[in-house]
Motif scaffolding. Structure first.
Motif, short mmCIF file in Angstrom:
data_model
loop_
_atom_site.label_atom_id
_atom_site.label_comp_id
_atom_site.label_asym_id
_atom_site.label_seq_id
_atom_site.Cartn_x
_atom_site.Cartn_y
_atom_site.Cartn_z
N ASP A 164 0.81 -1.22 0.00
CA ASP A 164 0.00 0.00 0.00
C ASP A 164 0.85 1.27 0.00
O ASP A 164 0.32 2.37 0.04
CB ASP A 164 -0.93 0.02 1.22
CG ASP A 164 -1.97 -1.08 1.16
OD1 ASP A 164 -2.47 -1.36 0.04
OD2 ASP A 164 -2.27 -1.66 2.21
N GLY A 224 -3.48 7.50 8.47
CA GLY A 224 -4.62 7.93 7.67
C GLY A 224 -4.41 7.59 6.22
O GLY A 224 -3.52 6.80 5.88
N THR A 225 -5.19 8.19 5.37
CA THR A 225 -5.13 7.91 3.94
C THR A 225 -3.76 8.22 3.35
O THR A 225 -3.24 7.46 2.55
CB THR A 225 -6.20 8.75 3.20
OG1 THR A 225 -7.48 8.44 3.76
CG2 THR A 225 -6.20 8.46 1.72
N TYR A 226 -3.15 9.33 3.75
CA TYR A 226 -1.91 9.79 3.14
C TYR A 226 -0.66 9.15 3.74
O TYR A 226 0.40 9.21 3.15
CB TYR A 226 -1.78 11.31 3.25
CG TYR A 226 -2.85 12.02 2.48
CD1 TYR A 226 -2.86 12.04 1.09
CD2 TYR A 226 -3.88 12.68 3.14
CE1 TYR A 226 -3.85 12.69 0.37
CE2 TYR A 226 -4.88 13.33 2.44
CZ TYR A 226 -4.86 13.33 1.06
OH TYR A 226 -5.84 13.97 0.36
N ARG A 255 2.85 8.08 2.31
CA ARG A 255 2.93 6.84 1.54
C ARG A 255 3.66 7.07 0.22
O ARG A 255 3.59 8.15 -0.37
CB ARG A 255 1.53 6.30 1.25
CG ARG A 255 0.85 5.77 2.48
CD ARG A 255 -0.59 5.46 2.27
NE ARG A 255 -0.82 4.58 1.13
CZ ARG A 255 -2.02 4.32 0.65
NH1 ARG A 255 -3.10 4.87 1.17
NH2 ARG A 255 -2.16 3.51 -0.38
N TYR A 303 -0.44 10.80 -3.47
CA TYR A 303 -0.32 11.25 -2.08
C TYR A 303 0.91 12.14 -1.91
O TYR A 303 0.90 13.09 -1.14
CB TYR A 303 -0.26 10.07 -1.13
CG TYR A 303 -1.51 9.22 -1.17
CD1 TYR A 303 -2.77 9.81 -1.21
CD2 TYR A 303 -1.44 7.85 -1.20
CE1 TYR A 303 -3.92 9.04 -1.27
CE2 TYR A 303 -2.59 7.07 -1.25
CZ TYR A 303 -3.83 7.68 -1.29
OH TYR A 303 -4.96 6.92 -1.34
#
Length: 105
Positions: free
Chosen positions: A22, A53-55, A76, A81
């Motif tokens: 990921d 979190g998402t980033y 990431r 991102y």
């Protein structure tokens, strides 16, 4: 240009001990971030995880250069991102820690 940017992200990712599928950086407590000739073990010593979190993830670190605690966002290794993170850096740099915002080191 997007392909060149993706290549730089992959090169950056390859410099870390491990990147999962990921795009998250694999790290252990005590690892160092941002090594240099002056600070071969890394400027930032990872003390604990503060969240994710998402980033990416945020870790509490000891800044060996300034001798103080700080939080470091580890984005990431995913081009979209990284682009968002670069925008965030520009905005935070403009604010310079004013108006209750975080301060960039």
């Amino acid at each position: 240009a997007a392909q060149q940017q993706q290549g730089s992200v992959q090169a950056k990712a390859a410099s870390f001990p491990g990147i999962d599928v990921d795009g998250h950086v694999a790290y252990r407590l005590g690892d160092g971030l941002e090594p240099s000739s002056a600070l071969p073990r890394g400027r930032y010593k990872i003390l604990r995880s503060l969240g994710s979190g998402t980033y990416g993830k945020v870790v509490e670190c000891w800044d060996r250069q300034l001798g103080e605690y700080c939080a470091v966002k580890v984005v990431r290794a995913v081009p979209k991102y990284r682009s968002s993170a670069q925008t965030e850096v520009k905005v935070l740099s403009e604010l310079r820690g004013e108006h209750g915002c975080v301060r960039m080191l």
